[in-house]
Write a protein that holds these residues in place. Sequence first.
Motif, mmCIF file in Angstrom:
data_model
loop_
_atom_site.group_PDB
_atom_site.id
_atom_site.type_symbol
_atom_site.label_atom_id
_atom_site.label_comp_id
_atom_site.label_asym_id
_atom_site.label_seq_id
_atom_site.Cartn_x
_atom_site.Cartn_y
_atom_site.Cartn_z
ATOM 1 N N ASN A 100 -73.113 95.331 46.567
ATOM 2 C CA ASN A 100 -72.810 93.928 46.327
ATOM 3 C C ASN A 100 -74.091 93.108 46.158
ATOM 4 N N LEU B 81 -83.187 90.092 34.412
ATOM 5 C CA LEU B 81 -83.273 88.636 34.410
ATOM 6 C C LEU B 81 -84.168 88.100 33.294
ATOM 7 N N TYR C 112 -77.250 91.857 43.195
ATOM 8 C CA TYR C 112 -77.661 91.761 41.798
ATOM 9 C C TYR C 112 -78.969 92.527 41.660
ATOM 10 N N ASN D 240 -80.347 86.320 28.955
ATOM 11 C CA ASN D 240 -80.548 85.680 30.252
ATOM 12 C C ASN D 240 -81.420 84.437 30.122
ATOM 13 N N LEU E 289 -77.839 85.344 34.251
ATOM 14 C CA LEU E 289 -78.556 84.840 35.417
ATOM 15 C C LEU E 289 -80.053 84.800 35.130
ATOM 16 N N ASP F 191 -82.016 93.864 39.589
ATOM 17 C CA ASP F 191 -82.709 93.452 38.368
ATOM 18 C C ASP F 191 -83.247 94.662 37.618
ATOM 19 N N ILE G 196 -75.721 78.148 38.707
ATOM 20 C CA ILE G 196 -75.808 79.504 39.265
ATOM 21 C C ILE G 196 -74.470 80.222 39.112
ATOM 22 N N TRP G 197 -73.399 79.543 39.459
ATOM 23 C CA TRP G 197 -72.057 80.127 39.383
ATOM 24 C C TRP G 197 -71.714 80.554 37.960
ATOM 25 N N ARG H 224 -73.059 86.328 32.672
ATOM 26 C CA ARG H 224 -74.032 87.430 32.646
ATOM 27 C C ARG H 224 -75.376 86.986 32.061
ATOM 28 N N GLY I 78 -79.316 81.313 30.221
ATOM 29 C CA GLY I 78 -79.555 80.681 31.513
ATOM 30 C C GLY I 78 -80.039 79.251 31.387
ATOM 31 N N HIS J 173 -73.765 83.559 36.617
ATOM 32 C CA HIS J 173 -73.239 84.831 37.116
ATOM 33 C C HIS J 173 -72.117 85.330 36.211
ATOM 34 N N TYR J 174 -71.131 84.493 35.952
ATOM 35 C CA TYR J 174 -69.968 84.930 35.187
ATOM 36 C C TYR J 174 -70.264 85.142 33.708
#
Length: 305
Positions: free
Chosen positions: A208, A70, A210, A75, A118, A212, A109-110, A116, A79, A113-114
Amino acid sequence: MRTGRGSLLGDFLDTTNHWDKLIALMGGMIGLYLSLEVAASVTDNGINGLILASLGATAVLLFAAPHAALSQPWNVLGGHGVAAIVGILIRDLLPHPLLAAAVAVGLAIWLMHYLRCLHPPGGATALYAVVGGDSVTALGPWFLLHPVLTSVGVMLMVAVIINYPFPWRRYPASLTPSPESPEQSPLAALERAGLGREDLEHAMREMNLYLDLTEDDLARVYLLARRHHQHPDPITPEAIQPGACFSNGGTDADWAVRRVLRRDGAQVIYRHLAGPEAPGEDRATLDDFLAWAHHRLEPEYGPDE
């Protein structure tokens, strides 16, 4: 009481030493102060919500966990950048400020994620883009460049400078000294232990979550835990002396033995006495040699020529 998953309040392990904590303290103060100066220059009243929320949270990641996934540059920049863009667009599309703020953070946030990238402090950036007041609204799309990317860019530069003198925490993580050859990398060692990159990825998808951690960090954690389980007495740097022999604790074709020839600063020069790379000489950093060495052997292979 601590359990296998931490206490009810989340009391998970912190294995960093006092020196690392002091570096985080100094880096956080310097990096945040310089970023505050840059970000505060955008408004007449100086300190604002973006400074208090986004930059403070980013400072914690960059200086307390510089190798975390992160915390890496994409990121951080991606981000904050994605969050700022989303916040600007949603603010103009939805007239209800509280609803717009919630939608902006959720979409940020969504997308992070996609893409990469975050980065938790990005949520505060999206929030502030919506509810930051007239000074932020007046900036329009320029809000993305200044104060967001300029202040974050300053903190990234400070993170590189502050962490660089310490090889074990260099930032970004890609600047960490690499092994002399690909065969000495944690992932290569993991494959020799019977696991591979695909196994790590499968395990992460099964959980499932994330995580770090980079794949190299995950491989190193597994190898060090396995070595400690099989041989709990750690090998200290002082034990790496000319003439000492060490094994990697492997089995069958993976078993290897090295004899230390000499120390050259932070480098260890050694001879392969057994294993896939024998015979021959090579070198590695002291940290990598210690990560490879499973236990010490009595020298039974004859003196070096």
